[in-house]
Write an enzyme that holds these catalytic residues in place. Structure first.
Site, PDB file in Angstrom:
ATOM      1  N   GLU A 364       0.845  -1.272   0.008  1.00 61.01           N
ATOM      2  CA  GLU A 364      -0.045   0.027  -0.139  1.00 61.01           C
ATOM      3  C   GLU A 364       0.960   1.380   0.062  1.00 61.01           C
ATOM      4  O   GLU A 364       1.792   1.213   0.820  1.00 61.01           O
ATOM      5  CB  GLU A 364      -0.843   0.073   1.310  1.00 61.01           C
ATOM      6  CG  GLU A 364      -1.890   1.236   1.449  1.00 61.01           C
ATOM      7  CD  GLU A 364      -2.491   1.110   2.738  1.00 61.01           C
ATOM      8  OE1 GLU A 364      -3.546   1.924   2.650  1.00 61.01           O
ATOM      9  OE2 GLU A 364      -2.039   0.689   3.700  1.00 61.01           O
ATOM     10  N   LYS A 426     -10.127   0.162  -2.011  1.00 60.90           N
ATOM     11  CA  LYS A 426     -10.318  -0.085  -0.509  1.00 60.90           C
ATOM     12  C   LYS A 426     -11.823   0.016  -0.178  1.00 60.90           C
ATOM     13  O   LYS A 426     -12.373   1.108  -0.439  1.00 60.90           O
ATOM     14  CB  LYS A 426      -9.435   0.757   0.251  1.00 60.90           C
ATOM     15  CG  LYS A 426      -9.398   0.217   1.712  1.00 60.90           C
ATOM     16  CD  LYS A 426      -8.288   0.761   2.722  1.00 60.90           C
ATOM     17  CE  LYS A 426      -8.478   0.436   4.124  1.00 60.90           C
ATOM     18  NZ  LYS A 426      -7.436   1.128   5.066  1.00 60.90           N
ATOM     19  N   CYS A 477      -4.697  -3.207   4.058  1.00 64.00           N
ATOM     20  CA  CYS A 477      -4.549  -2.622   5.606  1.00 64.00           C
ATOM     21  C   CYS A 477      -5.524  -3.248   6.543  1.00 64.00           C
ATOM     22  O   CYS A 477      -5.603  -4.343   6.492  1.00 64.00           O
ATOM     23  CB  CYS A 477      -4.347  -1.230   5.473  1.00 64.00           C
ATOM     24  SG  CYS A 477      -3.620  -0.606   6.932  1.00 64.00           S
TER      25      CYS A 477
END
Length: 620
Positions: A364, A426, A477
């Protein structure tokens, strides 16, 4: 909210008398004064147990006699604080112990001890007292667990910890309410699942950090994730803890009965006390046996690991300029680090010192500039892809194509010939980290929120990407902490999972270790290998059985090469989805409703009995 009378018969799963560590024992009283050394263990000072009702409010007893006026609120609070101090201290200690069950300490056995302690501290208490005990347990727990947030500010640590501890306060109240029911260890375990269910969803989409399952990714309970996911692991851990508490309560009750028997002359009837003593051991032994059975159940669960295929990968950890809030440093710095590390790998491949991978994975934020907006960023990624000759999964922040002022956190498949292709955005941005709720209002009060200049726009589909020869599932994440996102990705066809993450802000604080164990649990839960890619570490390759095959150190440039197993079969946990969590949580909620109903029906009898006791005391 009233709680029922403690008249439960002894049973193998904790149906013992409430007489025990942390219990009030016997029938609840309206107000019981403590004696020196009592420690407040039996105090039940609350409106629920006030047998005097409106007569007490008028300064009269139920028999019509005048009573002494009630002390002022400050004096009552002072008495409450003194009375609850020992119990509060135990709750604080247990909360800290639970935090130590998580990485970077990893003392998973403490999770069982902490659950057992909270069960005993709330056993036989009123709802209000249970809530206070839960708060005293939860706030220190989350403060120690989330101390990595101190890089933002200790006020952020304490504030978030307090908000999360409110869920534990409700849990403490519910544990106290249901502790008088038969089978109370079962209801307590279900309530732990219900608490995590709620915390996983609210507020602002939830924050599931600190689930019991995440402290048990290397324990006998871990294989249960393949059957019912993280909620089933939490349930098993909580049930073992509550059964341990039931065994402790039964042992305490047995000891009290034995001491009482010693003061009675039983010379003419010697065998009878021994028979009674043997009977009191049954709840103790039964609870211990069930706790051992739950613990051993994990060993009977098969964890499938056989690969249908494999793919050679390289995970690039390019490192950042410096840790903390300003990890980005100069523009292009992080991107150049990852490009240079990939070019080094390409040179080793060309020299015959390394095998060419089938794909390369970047973390990321590997590109700190939008490669579609800044040509120099796109050119550098093109250079790396052409040099290595295989697709690269690039993590980048990209301006939203239609929503001005918004940014998307993406994983982009970058082909050496065709350039950028399929991408994943995301789905679950982090509140106050990637977007600011009520920005206009809060930014005027909290100036630090201005460090989040733009809000992230959430994606609307799973991250199944064809990356070279492999169909991978991208999870970005904190999304690895939420059950539904990895599960939906696997059910959509992912043969392995990739967690692109950036923990540079929280480097060397324990947070990367806490996130890595989530990858371990997801590997077992879904029967998939999991690759974690981070710019500053910890990057790792986790096998489908949850073992870490390779990992990097923090803040070091490194490249991991590995053969990644690919699997097509899905686990029972993926088939049943969220059903176990909903079922267990619903059972916990219904147990509270049942305890409230039983307590409501028994309340008139308790009040009448207390009134008779008060009257008899005045007559004497």
């Amino acid at each position: 909210m009233p709680s029922g009378s403690d008249t439960t018969a002894a049973s193998a799963v904790g149906g013992t008398s409430a007489d025990g560590p942390g219990s009030s024992g016997g029938t609840p009283r309206a107000r019981r004064r403590t004696t020196p050394g009592d420690g407040g263990a039996g105090v039940t000072d609350s409106a629920e147990g006030d047998a005097t009702g409106t007569a007490a409010a008028a300064g009269e007893s139920p028999t019509g006699d005048r009573t002494e006026p009630r002390p002022g609120r400050i004096r009552r609070l002072g008495r409450f604080a003194r009375r609850e101090a020992p119990r509060t201290g135990c709750a604080v200690t247990a909360g800290v112990a639970l935090a130590l069950a998580f990485p970077p300490y990893g003392l998973w056995l403490l999770s069982l001890a902490a659950v057992a302690t909270l069960s005993l501290l709330t056993r036989g208490r009123t709802v209000r007292q249970g809530a206070w005990t839960g708060l005293a347990f939860g706030w220190p727990f989350f403060t120690v667990l989330l101390k990595w947030l101190h890089v933002v500010g200790w006020d952020a640590v304490l504030g978030l910890a307090f908000v999360e501890s409110l869920f534990i306060a409700v849990l403490g109240a519910a544990l106290a309410l249901t502790s008088r029911l038969p089978l109370w260890p079962l209801w307590g375990a279900c309530l732990w699942v219900a608490e995590e269910w709620a915390r996983d969803r609210a507020p602002f989409g939830g924050f599931p950090w600190g689930r019991l399952a995440f402290a048990n990714t290397g324990s006998p309970y871990t294989p249960l994730a393949a059957l019912g996911g993280a909620p089933l692991v939490t349930f098993a851990v909580a049930l073992t803890g509550t059964l341990t508490a039931a065994a402790a309560a039964a042992a305490w009750h047995s000891l009290r009965r034995a001491r009482t028997a010693e003061t009675v002359d039983t010379a003419a009837d010697a065998p009878r006390p021994r028979l009674r003593g043997a009977a009191t051991l049954r709840p103790l032994l039964g609870s211990l046996a069930l706790a051992m059975a739950v613990t051993a159940a994990g060993y009977a669960v098969p964890v499938p690991t056989a690969a249908d295929d494999s793919v050679d990968i390289a995970v690039v950890q390019g490192n950042v300029e410096k840790p903390g809030m300003d990890f980005l440093g100069r523009p292009m710095k992080i991107l150049n680090n990852h490009v240079d590390a990939t070019l080094d790998l390409a040179r080793k491949v060309k020299a015959g010192k390394a095998e060419r991978p089938d794909l390369v994975i970047w973390p990321e934020n590997a590109s700190d500039l939008d490669p579609f907006k800044w040509p120099e960023a796109g050119d550098r990624i093109d250079e790396a892809a052409r040099a290595i000759g295989v697709p690269i999964l690039v993590g980048a922040l990209v301006d939203h194509p239609t929503k001005e002022g918004y940014v998307e956190n993406q994983g982009i498949v970058w082909d050496p010939k065709k350039g950028p292709g399929a991408s994943y955005t995301k789905q679950h941005p982090v509140p106050f980290g990637e977007y600011v709720p009520f920005r206009d209002q809060l930014s005027k009060v909290i100036s630090r929120l201005q460090r989040v200049p733009r809000d992230f726009w959430p994606g609307d589909h799973t991250g199944v990407l064809q990356t070279g020869p492999a169909r991978l599932g991208d999870v970005i994440c904190f999304e690895v902490a939420y059950d539904e996102i990895p599960r939906d990705t696997v059910r959509a066809g992912a043969r392995a999972l990739v967690v692109q993450t950036n923990n540079a802000t929280y480097g060397n604080t324990g947070q990367p270790e806490q996130q890595l164990v989530m990858s371990k649990l997801r590997a077992v839960e879904h029967g998939r290998a999991v690759v974690t890619a981070a710019p500053s570490g910890i990057s790792a390759v986790v096998a489908p059985d949850g073992t870490v095959q390779q990992r990097t150190e923090e803040f070091e440039r490194d490249v991991i090469t590995a053969r990644l197993p690919l699997r097509d079969d899905i686990t029972p946990a993926d088939r049943v989805g969220a059903a176990p969590e909903w079922m267990l949580a619903m059972v916990g909620v219904l147990s509270c409703a049942g305890a409230w109903y039983v307590g409501r029906r028994e309340r008139p009898a308790r009040e009448a009995k207390q009134a008779r006791r008060n009257h008899e005391g005045q007559q004497r």
